[in-house]
Design a protein around this motif. Structure first.
Motif, short mmCIF file in Angstrom:
data_model
loop_
_atom_site.label_atom_id
_atom_site.label_comp_id
_atom_site.label_asym_id
_atom_site.label_seq_id
_atom_site.Cartn_x
_atom_site.Cartn_y
_atom_site.Cartn_z
N VAL A 1 -45.93 -101.01 16.72
CA VAL A 1 -45.06 -100.81 15.65
C VAL A 1 -44.42 -102.33 15.21
O VAL A 1 -44.31 -102.52 13.90
CB VAL A 1 -43.76 -99.92 16.09
N LYS A 2 -44.17 -102.97 16.37
CA LYS A 2 -43.81 -104.40 15.84
C LYS A 2 -44.72 -105.29 14.96
O LYS A 2 -44.44 -105.74 14.13
CB LYS A 2 -43.53 -105.08 17.26
N GLN A 3 -45.90 -104.89 15.65
CA GLN A 3 -47.00 -105.75 14.75
C GLN A 3 -47.16 -105.35 13.26
O GLN A 3 -47.34 -105.99 12.29
CB GLN A 3 -48.10 -105.57 15.42
N GLU A 4 -46.88 -103.97 12.99
CA GLU A 4 -46.99 -103.28 11.73
C GLU A 4 -45.86 -103.94 10.95
O GLU A 4 -45.94 -104.10 9.54
CB GLU A 4 -46.86 -101.62 11.79
N VAL A 5 -44.62 -104.06 11.64
CA VAL A 5 -43.46 -104.51 10.91
C VAL A 5 -43.81 -105.97 10.31
O VAL A 5 -43.48 -106.36 9.20
CB VAL A 5 -42.14 -104.32 11.79
N ILE A 6 -44.27 -106.72 11.60
CA ILE A 6 -44.69 -108.06 11.08
C ILE A 6 -45.47 -108.25 9.96
O ILE A 6 -45.30 -109.01 9.22
CB ILE A 6 -44.89 -108.81 12.62
N ALA A 7 -46.73 -107.59 9.98
CA ALA A 7 -47.67 -107.52 8.88
C ALA A 7 -47.19 -107.11 7.70
O ALA A 7 -47.40 -107.72 6.56
CB ALA A 7 -48.75 -106.72 9.15
N TRP A 8 -46.08 -106.21 7.45
CA TRP A 8 -45.55 -105.55 6.22
C TRP A 8 -44.56 -106.96 5.77
O TRP A 8 -44.86 -107.29 4.59
CB TRP A 8 -44.79 -104.59 6.70
N LEU A 9 -43.89 -107.50 6.66
CA LEU A 9 -43.08 -108.83 6.44
C LEU A 9 -43.91 -109.94 5.70
O LEU A 9 -43.59 -110.29 4.98
CB LEU A 9 -42.27 -109.00 7.29
N ASN A 10 -44.97 -110.12 6.49
CA ASN A 10 -45.71 -111.19 6.13
C ASN A 10 -46.49 -110.94 4.68
O ASN A 10 -46.71 -112.00 4.03
CB ASN A 10 -46.95 -111.66 7.35
N ALA A 11 -46.61 -109.80 4.71
CA ALA A 11 -47.47 -109.50 3.13
C ALA A 11 -46.61 -109.70 1.87
O ALA A 11 -47.14 -109.72 1.01
CB ALA A 11 -47.99 -107.99 3.12
N ARG A 12 -45.31 -109.85 2.37
CA ARG A 12 -44.23 -109.87 1.04
C ARG A 12 -43.37 -111.14 1.26
O ARG A 12 -42.55 -111.26 0.47
CB ARG A 12 -43.24 -108.61 1.40
#
Length: 139
Positions: free
Chosen positions: A127-138
Motif C-alpha cells: 500500500v505504501k509503495q502504491e501511495v509513493i508511486a502515485w505521489l511520484n507520478a504527480r
C-alpha cells in the motif's frame, strides 16, 4: 462520556475475535500495539458524535463533490473489510460521487481483505509503495 456502539460492536464481524480491536487490521502485532496504547481514545463526548453526524451529512452532499476542484489529483483507498467504510460499500459510493463530479485525476483502490488501518495492514508495504508511486507520478 460514553462508548459508541460503532466501536465496541464492529469487532463482532471478525469472529472468532482475539481482541475487540480485530476490526483495525489483520496484522495481530499492529492490533496489539493499538490495544496497549495508553493514549488511544475509546470514549467520545456527545459533541464529537454530533460533529461527525453534521459534517458527514455536509461532505456527502453532491454539492461538496461538485465543489471539489476538477484539477485536484485525488488518491482514495480503503480495505474492503473496513466496517467504518461499510465493508467497501460506503467507500464505493464516495468514489462514484468523485467520478461523477468530473475529477480529472481520480484514483481509487479497494484492497481485498483490508480492514480499517490500511497503512498498518498485512500488506502495508505494498500500500505504501502504491501511495509513493502515485505521489511520484504527480510531482
Amino acid at each position: 462520556m460514553f462508548e459508541i456502539g460503532l466501536f465496541w460492536r464492529i469487532h463482532k464481524k471478525f469472529k472468532p475475535n482475539r481482541t475487540k480491536f480485530d476490526w483495525l487490521s489483520r496484522d495481530e502485532e499492529q492490533v496489539d500495539v493499538f490495544a496497549k496504547d495508553p493514549y488511544r481514545i475509546e470514549d467520545f463526548s456527545l459533541g464529537v458524535f454530533l460533529d461527525i453526524i453534521k459534517n458527514s451529512k455536509t461532505i456527502n452532499k453532491s454539492e461538496a463533490f461538485k465543489a471539489t476542484p476538477k484539477d485536484l489529483p485525488i488518491l482514495m483507498f480503503s480495505g474492503d473489510k473496513d466496517p467504518v467504510g461499510e465493508m467497501g460499500k460506503g467507500v464505493k459510493r464516495v468514489a462514484k460521487q468523485f467520478e461523477k463530479s468530473g475529477i480529472h485525476d481520480f484514483t481509487f483502490n479497494l484492497y481485498e481483505g483490508g480492514r480499517h488501518e490500511m497503512l498498518k495492514e498485512t500488506n502495508a508495504e505494498a500500500v505504501k509503495q502504491e501511495v509513493i508511486a502515485w505521489l511520484n507520478a504527480r510531482m
